[in-house]
Design an enzyme around this catalytic site. Structure first.
Site, PDB file in Angstrom:
ATOM      1  N   GLU A  78      50.672  26.437   3.867  1.00 49.72           N
ATOM      2  CA  GLU A  78      50.714  27.205   5.118  1.00 49.72           C
ATOM      3  C   GLU A  78      51.224  28.606   4.784  1.00 49.72           C
ATOM      4  O   GLU A  78      52.411  28.821   4.639  1.00 49.72           O
ATOM      5  CB  GLU A  78      51.635  26.489   6.109  1.00 49.72           C
ATOM      6  CG  GLU A  78      51.468  26.985   7.522  1.00 49.72           C
ATOM      7  CD  GLU A  78      52.429  26.311   8.485  1.00 49.72           C
ATOM      8  OE1 GLU A  78      53.122  25.362   8.088  1.00 49.72           O
ATOM      9  OE2 GLU A  78      52.501  26.764   9.628  1.00 49.72           O
ATOM     10  N   ALA A  89      58.922  30.814  10.989  1.00 44.56           N
ATOM     11  CA  ALA A  89      60.063  30.660  10.088  1.00 44.56           C
ATOM     12  C   ALA A  89      59.782  31.192   8.683  1.00 44.56           C
ATOM     13  O   ALA A  89      60.620  31.098   7.799  1.00 44.56           O
ATOM     14  CB  ALA A  89      60.456  29.183  10.013  1.00 44.56           C
ATOM     15  N   HIS A 146      49.376  30.979  12.461  1.00 50.09           N
ATOM     16  CA  HIS A 146      50.314  32.098  12.267  1.00 50.09           C
ATOM     17  C   HIS A 146      49.506  33.387  12.327  1.00 50.09           C
ATOM     18  O   HIS A 146      49.445  34.150  11.367  1.00 50.09           O
ATOM     19  CB  HIS A 146      51.066  31.965  10.939  1.00 50.09           C
ATOM     20  CG  HIS A 146      52.119  30.904  10.975  1.00 50.09           C
ATOM     21  ND1 HIS A 146      53.387  31.120  11.473  1.00 50.09           N
ATOM     22  CD2 HIS A 146      52.077  29.605  10.616  1.00 50.09           C
ATOM     23  CE1 HIS A 146      54.081  30.006  11.397  1.00 50.09           C
ATOM     24  NE2 HIS A 146      53.316  29.056  10.891  1.00 50.09           N
ATOM     25  N   ALA A 171      52.989  30.041  17.233  1.00 47.80           N
ATOM     26  CA  ALA A 171      52.692  31.127  16.292  1.00 47.80           C
ATOM     27  C   ALA A 171      51.264  31.647  16.403  1.00 47.80           C
ATOM     28  O   ALA A 171      50.572  31.882  15.412  1.00 47.80           O
ATOM     29  CB  ALA A 171      53.019  30.713  14.851  1.00 47.80           C
ATOM     30  N   ASP A 204      56.470  16.709  19.544  1.00 42.45           N
ATOM     31  CA  ASP A 204      57.848  16.218  19.426  1.00 42.45           C
ATOM     32  C   ASP A 204      58.651  16.491  20.687  1.00 42.45           C
ATOM     33  O   ASP A 204      59.852  16.248  20.729  1.00 42.45           O
ATOM     34  CB  ASP A 204      58.543  16.858  18.208  1.00 42.45           C
ATOM     35  CG  ASP A 204      58.636  18.377  18.334  1.00 42.45           C
ATOM     36  OD1 ASP A 204      58.036  18.935  19.268  1.00 42.45           O
ATOM     37  OD2 ASP A 204      59.300  18.998  17.491  1.00 42.45           O
ATOM     38  N   GLY A 205      57.971  17.014  21.726  1.00 44.92           N
ATOM     39  CA  GLY A 205      58.679  17.308  22.973  1.00 44.92           C
ATOM     40  C   GLY A 205      59.463  18.604  22.900  1.00 44.92           C
ATOM     41  O   GLY A 205      60.128  18.978  23.851  1.00 44.92           O
ATOM     42  N   ILE A 206      59.395  19.312  21.767  1.00 44.75           N
ATOM     43  CA  ILE A 206      60.165  20.542  21.576  1.00 44.75           C
ATOM     44  C   ILE A 206      59.224  21.722  21.326  1.00 44.75           C
ATOM     45  O   ILE A 206      59.333  22.762  21.959  1.00 44.75           O
ATOM     46  CB  ILE A 206      61.135  20.394  20.382  1.00 44.75           C
ATOM     47  CG1 ILE A 206      62.186  19.339  20.722  1.00 44.75           C
ATOM     48  CG2 ILE A 206      61.790  21.734  20.033  1.00 44.75           C
ATOM     49  CD1 ILE A 206      62.955  18.854  19.517  1.00 44.75           C
ATOM     50  N   ASP A 229      54.794  18.514  11.199  1.00 43.88           N
ATOM     51  CA  ASP A 229      55.324  19.783  10.684  1.00 43.88           C
ATOM     52  C   ASP A 229      56.743  19.556  10.154  1.00 43.88           C
ATOM     53  O   ASP A 229      57.587  20.459  10.181  1.00 43.88           O
ATOM     54  CB  ASP A 229      55.326  20.872  11.762  1.00 43.88           C
ATOM     55  CG  ASP A 229      55.346  22.279  11.173  1.00 43.88           C
ATOM     56  OD1 ASP A 229      55.216  22.415   9.937  1.00 43.88           O
ATOM     57  OD2 ASP A 229      55.509  23.245  11.927  1.00 43.88           O
ATOM     58  N   GLY A 265      59.958  24.504  11.503  1.00 45.72           N
ATOM     59  CA  GLY A 265      59.310  23.205  11.352  1.00 45.72           C
ATOM     60  C   GLY A 265      60.008  22.202  12.252  1.00 45.72           C
ATOM     61  O   GLY A 265      60.751  22.569  13.162  1.00 45.72           O
TER      62      GLY A 265
HETATM   63 ZN    ZN Z   1      53.870  27.019  10.882  1.00 50.02          ZN
END
Ligand code: ZN
Length: 341
Positions: A78, A89, A146, A171, A204-206, A229, A265
């Protein structure tokens, strides 16, 4: 006695008392495995007069194809040919653009493309379209992410062979009705006939609001690929941890670049994402499991062996209860993990 001398006499395992995911639905059937491969029981009975050497009692559970995570950090390349504006990040000092060399820049950065299954890049970077073509010719899956690409740049990359979107919504440009950007690929009419654009979602709910997850799923269900991720911090306790060149901070289910609110991540596990996706989207158990198995296998071009329980496929299996909690996992028909009592 086997009627055919060439038939293997390796032991046969029969998974009994289970519902297996086959042809997009859960079916009450036993699963037969020999030498890591799923067998056709009719052939076994009638051609070989074979029988099971051992039985695994699944106690009414679900047997699904092994989960395939196409975005677990350190695997899938990535970056670093990504957008400065949407670096997430990724440390800015390591970001790169393609010079005239195109693929040569990739080789210089990665050293080698052997064993590389997937590369994420930003298709708006100069020269990136020819890099997309070259990577696809080498059998490497190209993913878009990204990135601040507009829809037509994204469509051009798909026409050049790109087939995946890296963590949809994260992103990239937010959906805009006059130019929906990369997100617009989900309903684009510029995708060549017979091709599917797949997209990864960190369920993930986030990382993604449940409503966004539902929008994507309803717009393009067959392209949805669950990804974790996950970074190396998955499974570590809360607090600060140094991972490679970065310090990250774990708070609950969040992993931040330490001292910021930038997500670094995730630390979610795939089974957690399957459960969350099912709950958030209201989809069937079958659809939730296929988003973690069949779809990533199709994306990677390995669905003749992986991501399904067809006869002849690899016996990589997940045994789950009805709430989709994992009870045991099998690789090549061998149990490799079982939940404790
Ligand atoms: Zn990424």
């Amino acid at each position: 006695m086997p009627s055919n001398k060439s038939v293997s006499d390796a032991p046969i395992t029969q998974f009994v008392s289970c519902r297996i995911l086959r042809d997009h639905r859960l079916q009450r059937e036993d699963l037969w495995v020999r030498e890591g491969t799923i067998l056709d029981p009719e052939k076994l009975f009638f051609d070989e007069q074979g029988y099971a050497d051992q039985r695994v009692d699944c106690e009414g559970g679900i047997v699904a194809p092994g989960f395939i995570d196409v975005q677990i950090n350190g695997f899938h390349l990535e970056g670093p040919f990504i957008s400065e504006e949407k670096k997430g990040a990724h440390p800015e000092r390591y970001l790169r653009t393609f010079q005239s060399g195109g693929i040569g820049d990739l080789m210089e950065t990665y050293g080698s493309l052997d064993n590389v299954a997937m590369v994420t890049l930003a298709p708006e970077l100069p020269v990136s379209q020819s890099v997309v073509r070259e990577l696809c010719q080498r059998g490497i899956t190209v993913s878009l992410g990204h990135s601040v690409a507009n829809l037509s740049q994204a469509e051009e990359a798909v026409q050049n062979g790109a087939s995946f979107i890296t963590h949809l919504f994260n992103a990239m440009l937010p959906f805009h009705h006059r130019d929906p950007g990369i997100v617009g690929l989900l309903t684009s009419d510029q995708v060549p006939a017979g091709r599917t654009v797949y997209y990864g979602m960190i369920a993930d709910g986030i990382h993604t609001n449940p409503a966004a997850l539902r929008i994507a799923h309803r717009a393009h269900p067959s392209g949805l690929v669950l990804v974790t991720d996950a970074i190396a911090a998955m499974g570590l306790p809360p607090g600060r941890h140094t991972l490679g060149q970065q310090v990250i901070e774990i708070q609950g289910l969040h992993a931040y670049v330490a001292g910021t609110k930038t997500l670094s991540g995730s630390i979610a596990t795939m089974d957690m994402c399957v459960r969350h996706f099912r709950q958030a989207s209201g989809c069937s158990i079958e659809a939730a499991l296929e988003a973690a198995s069949l779809h990533p296998a199709q994306l990677l071009g390995i669905s003749h062996k992986k991501g399904n329980l067809d006869y002849g496929s690899d016996a990589d299996l997940v045994l789950l209860d009805d709430a989709l909690n994992v009870k045991a996992t099998y690789i090549s028909g061998e149990e490799v993990w079982r939940k404790g009592p």
